[in-house]
Design an enzyme around this catalytic site. Sequence first.
Site, PDB file in Angstrom:
ATOM      1  N   CYS A 167       0.407  -1.190   0.265  1.00 52.18           N
ATOM      2  CA  CYS A 167      -0.291   0.090  -0.050  1.00 52.18           C
ATOM      3  C   CYS A 167       0.920   1.395   0.048  1.00 52.18           C
ATOM      4  O   CYS A 167       0.832   1.877  -0.656  1.00 52.18           O
ATOM      5  CB  CYS A 167      -0.803  -0.117   0.975  1.00 52.18           C
TER       6      CYS A 167
ATOM      7  N   ARG B 141       7.749 -10.766   4.817  1.00 48.86           N
ATOM      8  CA  ARG B 141       7.455 -10.867   6.487  1.00 48.86           C
ATOM      9  C   ARG B 141       7.973 -11.772   7.171  1.00 48.86           C
ATOM     10  O   ARG B 141       8.709 -12.952   6.590  1.00 48.86           O
ATOM     11  CB  ARG B 141       5.356 -10.924   6.360  1.00 48.86           C
TER      12      ARG B 141
ATOM     13  N   GLN C  25       1.360 -11.357  -3.526  1.00 48.53           N
ATOM     14  CA  GLN C  25      -0.419 -10.054  -2.943  1.00 48.53           C
ATOM     15  C   GLN C  25      -1.151  -9.643  -3.432  1.00 48.53           C
ATOM     16  O   GLN C  25      -0.670  -8.735  -4.138  1.00 48.53           O
ATOM     17  CB  GLN C  25       0.163  -8.784  -1.558  1.00 48.53           C
TER      18      GLN C  25
ATOM     19  N   ASP D 193      -2.489  -7.370  -4.405  1.00 43.32           N
ATOM     20  CA  ASP D 193      -3.426  -6.357  -3.765  1.00 43.32           C
ATOM     21  C   ASP D 193      -3.980  -4.966  -4.958  1.00 43.32           C
ATOM     22  O   ASP D 193      -3.946  -5.258  -5.951  1.00 43.32           O
ATOM     23  CB  ASP D 193      -2.358  -5.479  -3.148  1.00 43.32           C
TER      24      ASP D 193
ATOM     25  N   HIS E  90      -5.929  -0.804  -4.925  1.00 40.38           N
ATOM     26  CA  HIS E  90      -6.269   0.333  -4.260  1.00 40.38           C
ATOM     27  C   HIS E  90      -6.581   0.863  -4.795  1.00 40.38           C
ATOM     28  O   HIS E  90      -6.698   1.266  -5.575  1.00 40.38           O
ATOM     29  CB  HIS E  90      -4.555   0.419  -3.697  1.00 40.38           C
TER      30      HIS E  90
ATOM     31  N   LYS F 212     -12.505  -3.625   8.558  1.00 37.27           N
ATOM     32  CA  LYS F 212     -12.610  -4.294   7.810  1.00 37.27           C
ATOM     33  C   LYS F 212     -13.234  -5.766   7.310  1.00 37.27           C
ATOM     34  O   LYS F 212     -14.202  -5.435   8.133  1.00 37.27           O
ATOM     35  CB  LYS F 212     -10.995  -5.239   7.745  1.00 37.27           C
TER      36      LYS F 212
ATOM     37  N   HIS G  63      -8.228  -0.277   0.513  1.00 35.75           N
ATOM     38  CA  HIS G  63      -7.019  -1.953   0.988  1.00 35.75           C
ATOM     39  C   HIS G  63      -7.731  -2.848   0.697  1.00 35.75           C
ATOM     40  O   HIS G  63      -8.620  -3.419   0.457  1.00 35.75           O
ATOM     41  CB  HIS G  63      -6.144  -2.136   2.048  1.00 35.75           C
TER      42      HIS G  63
END
Length: 571
Positions: A272, A301, A319, A321, A323, A402, A448
């Site tokens: 992000c 991570r 990932q 993702d 946005h 979320k 997100h």
Amino acid sequence: MKEKFEKSVFYHTTAHILAQAVKRLYPGTKLAIGPAVENGFYYDFDCEIPFTGEDLERIEEEMKKIIDSGYEVESFELSREEAISFMKEKEEPYKLELIHDMSMEEKFRFYRQGEFCDLCKGPHLKNTKYAGAVKLTSLAGAYWRGCEKNKMLTRIYGISFEKPAQLKEYLLQMEEAKKRDHRKLGKELRLFAMMDEGPGFPFFLPKGMVLKNQLIDYWRKIHQREGYVEISTPVMLNRKLWETSGHWEHYKENMYTSSIDGEEFAIKPMNCPGGMLVYQSEPHSYRELPIRIGELGVVHRHEKSGALHGLMRVRSFAQDDAHIFMANEQITEEIKGVVRLIDEVYRKFGFTYHVELSTKPENSIGSQEDWELATNGLRNALDELNMSFVVNEGDGAFYGPKIDFHLKDSIGRTWQCGTIQLDFQLPLRFGAEYIGADREKHRPIMIHRVVYGSIERFIGILIEHYAGKFPVWLAPVQTKILPVSEKSNVYAGKIAERLKAASIRCEVDQRDEKVGYKIREAQLEKVPYMVILGQKEEEAGTVSVRDRDSQRTSQMSLDEFIELIQKEAVY
């Protein structure tokens, strides 16, 4: 009237029953911690002699006696001094350490059942008889408080249910899960490998890459249709960026860092902040909104070695993702659009799911007003879609509430994958803006969202969901060509050329083996279709087709077979 209990309360009480049984059978054992987890419970013990499988059987029998005894479960409180004295008397050093570390606590709660008593915040069942049916499932090593510098303890895992029939159903499910274990099937099907040289960093093999790329191609197709643009942002960015985003303060323990030219950098754990920089790279008008930006970004991570588990828990993953930058009045419609997209994808794979709305956690940033506005935006979208959901208090991200999607696979297990997070904070922290119809500067709202989540983890889930029998469009090899003898190898090669020209993924098994053996091998490889070729087929210019689950073959022209595959390969 029969009492109903939350699963966590049920499991937590059974963890205490486990500890009581252990103390009865092995009085010198020291107690550590015993929480409820998603699917059962565990308790960590410091035992004089390591437990074995035979010990588990003895402990389980003792637990059943405790359940049958129907002990009342009672709670009481002690002051700090009383609690310390109580645990010293019981010679429980790990409990003493916990008490000393809770410096702000003046009172400590304990729970008693029969002769057993444990430090615990609760809550618990009212009586041990409600624990019903119990099964101890495994043994593992676990460092005290998860720190490698501390002593290694013995962890006993278990599961419990109100009725024996529920336990029986669960055990059958676990047996099926063993057969479907993605680590086992991933190796057998040559999809991926985990190497000692890179613990937690998966290696995708050629067939695994076909599967991964099919998922990515499908993702790109539906996102282009929905008006998303795709970007790619750097894997490593400087500390200043992560301080601005809040990750340095709230997530640093999970980040890998390095130094370049005397400046501190971090490998991105999330995509992000890079997406924010892309948004800010040029000015924007209200006419452009909403702006939907997707990224299949590789993130890293730090996970402790004991937490790693095949593709399900790794240190590096892609990932999916996206946005979305939008104005306040666009929140509900954009969230509804994302929900519909996620629903379409999960139905494609045959998943059902349930939805959770997670609210403000203790470790959060931003004003209460922003949090309420964001939470209501998510809630309103779900309400307008007439979608049922449960509220998961305090489990939101540190920057916003979320919506989480929990998939149910073919054997009834649930997996949390998709998520939609509404964020007022990151645009504020980065000073993101757009020019409104009033020619004034305004702050965009940011969504997100992920559909697959970790693509690696999603592949692991799919392997187990399908038991390795992927649908034709996903299968790394869609058809296996099996010549009956060497005489048919030339014809098999011609068939393979035609199939490849039609974009059908195929392999030819030219080994000097009996065709029955080749069929069994193809079935073990879980290939959707086998094409069996002999002199009869070559003379007629046809193919004999057999699917992986059938005992019969069908004669058809090659054109008919290509049409069959192409229809099933559409995504």
